[in-house]
Scaffold this motif. Structure first.
Motif, PDB file in Angstrom:
ATOM      1  N   ASN A 101      29.005  45.662  27.275  1.00 45.29           N
ATOM      2  CA  ASN A 101      29.330  44.463  26.870  1.00 45.29           C
ATOM      3  C   ASN A 101      30.859  44.110  27.089  1.00 45.29           C
ATOM      4  O   ASN A 101      31.623  44.948  26.606  1.00 45.29           O
ATOM      5  N   PHE A 102      31.022  43.022  27.782  1.00 47.48           N
ATOM      6  CA  PHE A 102      32.473  42.829  28.332  1.00 47.48           C
ATOM      7  C   PHE A 102      32.825  41.402  28.412  1.00 47.48           C
ATOM      8  O   PHE A 102      31.844  40.364  28.536  1.00 47.48           O
ATOM      9  N   LYS A 103      34.164  40.983  28.625  1.00 46.19           N
ATOM     10  CA  LYS A 103      34.646  39.748  29.151  1.00 46.19           C
ATOM     11  C   LYS A 103      34.909  39.703  30.435  1.00 46.19           C
ATOM     12  O   LYS A 103      35.107  40.846  31.135  1.00 46.19           O
ATOM     13  N   ILE A 104      35.112  38.621  31.111  1.00 41.92           N
ATOM     14  CA  ILE A 104      35.386  38.323  32.542  1.00 41.92           C
ATOM     15  C   ILE A 104      36.524  37.542  32.837  1.00 41.92           C
ATOM     16  O   ILE A 104      36.626  36.705  32.027  1.00 41.92           O
ATOM     17  N   PRO A 105      37.690  38.078  33.117  1.00 38.34           N
ATOM     18  CA  PRO A 105      38.932  37.654  33.345  1.00 38.34           C
ATOM     19  C   PRO A 105      38.961  36.394  34.271  1.00 38.34           C
ATOM     20  O   PRO A 105      38.250  36.404  35.377  1.00 38.34           O
ATOM     21  N   ARG A 106      39.656  35.453  34.128  1.00 42.49           N
ATOM     22  CA  ARG A 106      39.797  34.122  35.077  1.00 42.49           C
ATOM     23  C   ARG A 106      40.509  34.644  36.067  1.00 42.49           C
ATOM     24  O   ARG A 106      40.197  34.127  37.246  1.00 42.49           O
ATOM     25  N   GLU A 107      41.667  35.152  35.919  1.00 44.64           N
ATOM     26  CA  GLU A 107      42.535  35.745  36.964  1.00 44.64           C
ATOM     27  C   GLU A 107      43.072  36.890  36.447  1.00 44.64           C
ATOM     28  O   GLU A 107      43.351  37.289  35.144  1.00 44.64           O
ATOM     29  N   ILE A 108      43.413  37.819  37.614  1.00 47.13           N
ATOM     30  CA  ILE A 108      43.886  39.182  37.612  1.00 47.13           C
ATOM     31  C   ILE A 108      45.357  39.231  38.268  1.00 47.13           C
ATOM     32  O   ILE A 108      45.361  38.869  39.384  1.00 47.13           O
ATOM     33  N   ILE A 109      46.131  39.376  37.329  1.00 43.95           N
ATOM     34  CA  ILE A 109      47.704  39.675  38.112  1.00 43.95           C
ATOM     35  C   ILE A 109      47.905  41.220  38.302  1.00 43.95           C
ATOM     36  O   ILE A 109      47.550  42.042  37.861  1.00 43.95           O
ATOM     37  N   THR A 110      48.376  41.285  39.573  1.00 44.50           N
ATOM     38  CA  THR A 110      49.040  42.718  40.217  1.00 44.50           C
ATOM     39  C   THR A 110      50.509  42.696  40.079  1.00 44.50           C
ATOM     40  O   THR A 110      50.985  41.815  40.757  1.00 44.50           O
ATOM     41  N   THR A 111      50.835  43.820  39.474  1.00 44.14           N
ATOM     42  CA  THR A 111      52.468  44.002  39.628  1.00 44.14           C
ATOM     43  C   THR A 111      52.581  45.438  39.846  1.00 44.14           C
ATOM     44  O   THR A 111      51.792  46.154  39.753  1.00 44.14           O
ATOM     45  N   ALA A 112      53.867  45.765  40.063  1.00 44.46           N
ATOM     46  CA  ALA A 112      54.570  47.232  39.736  1.00 44.46           C
ATOM     47  C   ALA A 112      54.188  47.686  38.461  1.00 44.46           C
ATOM     48  O   ALA A 112      54.228  46.989  37.709  1.00 44.46           O
ATOM     49  N   ARG A 113      54.136  49.052  38.358  1.00 44.95           N
ATOM     50  CA  ARG A 113      53.993  49.652  37.195  1.00 44.95           C
ATOM     51  C   ARG A 113      55.168  49.597  36.185  1.00 44.95           C
ATOM     52  O   ARG A 113      56.395  49.339  36.707  1.00 44.95           O
ATOM     53  N   ILE A 114      54.931  49.832  35.068  1.00 44.93           N
ATOM     54  CA  ILE A 114      56.216  49.641  34.117  1.00 44.93           C
ATOM     55  C   ILE A 114      56.615  51.210  33.485  1.00 44.93           C
ATOM     56  O   ILE A 114      55.688  51.857  33.345  1.00 44.93           O
ATOM     57  N   GLY A 115      57.890  51.297  33.346  1.00 44.91           N
ATOM     58  CA  GLY A 115      58.398  52.456  33.045  1.00 44.91           C
ATOM     59  C   GLY A 115      58.108  53.693  33.907  1.00 44.91           C
ATOM     60  O   GLY A 115      58.574  55.028  33.585  1.00 44.91           O
ATOM     61  N   VAL A 116      58.023  53.526  35.093  1.00 47.59           N
ATOM     62  CA  VAL A 116      57.922  54.618  36.145  1.00 47.59           C
ATOM     63  C   VAL A 116      59.268  54.598  36.804  1.00 47.59           C
ATOM     64  O   VAL A 116      60.238  53.804  36.898  1.00 47.59           O
ATOM     65  N   ASN A 117      59.610  55.909  37.439  1.00 52.14           N
ATOM     66  CA  ASN A 117      60.821  56.075  38.441  1.00 52.14           C
ATOM     67  C   ASN A 117      60.720  55.173  39.526  1.00 52.14           C
ATOM     68  O   ASN A 117      60.175  55.453  40.690  1.00 52.14           O
ATOM     69  N   LEU A 118      61.546  54.107  39.523  1.00 49.68           N
ATOM     70  CA  LEU A 118      61.505  52.982  40.662  1.00 49.68           C
ATOM     71  C   LEU A 118      62.153  53.575  41.939  1.00 49.68           C
ATOM     72  O   LEU A 118      61.719  53.394  43.200  1.00 49.68           O
ATOM     73  N   ALA A 119      62.746  54.781  41.647  1.00 46.99           N
ATOM     74  CA  ALA A 119      63.573  55.331  43.043  1.00 46.99           C
ATOM     75  C   ALA A 119      62.443  56.220  43.662  1.00 46.99           C
ATOM     76  O   ALA A 119      62.789  56.605  44.921  1.00 46.99           O
ATOM     77  N   GLY A 120      61.371  56.356  43.063  1.00 46.59           N
ATOM     78  CA  GLY A 120      60.438  57.471  43.487  1.00 46.59           C
ATOM     79  C   GLY A 120      59.560  56.658  44.678  1.00 46.59           C
ATOM     80  O   GLY A 120      59.477  55.404  44.834  1.00 46.59           O
ATOM     81  N   LYS A 121      58.867  57.312  45.597  1.00 48.33           N
ATOM     82  CA  LYS A 121      58.437  56.877  46.782  1.00 48.33           C
ATOM     83  C   LYS A 121      57.449  55.585  46.501  1.00 48.33           C
ATOM     84  O   LYS A 121      57.015  54.658  47.213  1.00 48.33           O
TER      85      LYS A 121
END
Length: 210
Positions: free
Chosen positions: A157-177
């Motif tokens: 039982n699910f809904k379908i997104p009209r659009e999926i946005i992709t970004t960098a993750r939140i709260g991770v070490n941005l200095a990591g590779k």
């Protein structure tokens, strides 16, 4: 042999599974009733080679052992005293996971409000918020397969997104590779996405297809 349920969580790239989870319902049959919501935001963590993963460089402890389990297993962990919910994906001993970051409440909403002492989008627009709203306040379910668990994802039982946005993750070490890698996915316009600005919210359809 893997069950049909387990097969959903393996056999394809983790980022694809993370996107496919958007719109599926996460449910929890707790002591005081059932709670649940549609998944609107996820993050993919790609195991031993991902600098943001709990298993980076093969790190393995009693605490993270569940990440090395079967596809569809539960990985519950604490961060700053709050619980977060990862779903184990890929084959056993391949410690990849998907963090649920936001859900749109759809079942047991009054109970969720009591759990959080909160209303509005702040009820579930963050990884620790949604776990607390569902009614989970321990690691008791850590390592359990979702099939047969009171905490599970409903794939039927699910809904379908009209659009999926992709970004960098939140709260991770941005200095990591891999800190800036595009491994966060969310339903465009859904008000329950963490950090969603009001001007970007689709308050009519919440980003779902008809």
């Amino acid at each position: 042999m893997l069950t049909k349920y387990q097969q959903f969580f393996t056999g394809r790239p983790t980022v694809e599974i993370a996107k496919d989870l958007l719109g599926k319902r996460v449910c929890y049959a707790g002591l005081y009733g059932k709670t649940g919501g549609y998944i609107v935001e996820t993050e993919a963590y790609l195991g031993e080679n991902d600098s943001a993963s709990h298993a980076f460089n093969g790190r393995r402890t009693d605490y993270t052992a569940s990440l090395y389990g079967m596809p569809g297993d539960i990985y519950l962990y604490q961060i700053r005293g709050r619980y977060c919910f990862d779903i184990v994906v890929q084959d056993e001993e391949e410690p990849q996971g998907i963090l649920l970051r936001g859900i749109e409440p759809c079942e047991g909403i009054d109970l969720m409000k009591r759990h959080r002492q909160m209303t509005g989008v702040n009820l579930t627009n963050g990884p620790a918020k949604l776990v607390q709203a569902l009614g989970i306040n321990s690691r008791q379910l850590d390592g359990q397969p979702m099939a047969g668990s009171p905490l599970y994802v409903d794939l039927e039982n699910f809904k379908i997104p009209r659009e999926i946005i992709t970004t960098a993750r939140i709260g991770v070490n941005l200095a990591g590779k891999d800190g800036a890698k595009p491994r966060r996915f969310f339903v465009a316009g859904n008000p329950y996405v963490s950090g969603m600005h009001k001007r970007e919210m689709d308050l009519e359809k919440h980003g779902w297809k008809d």
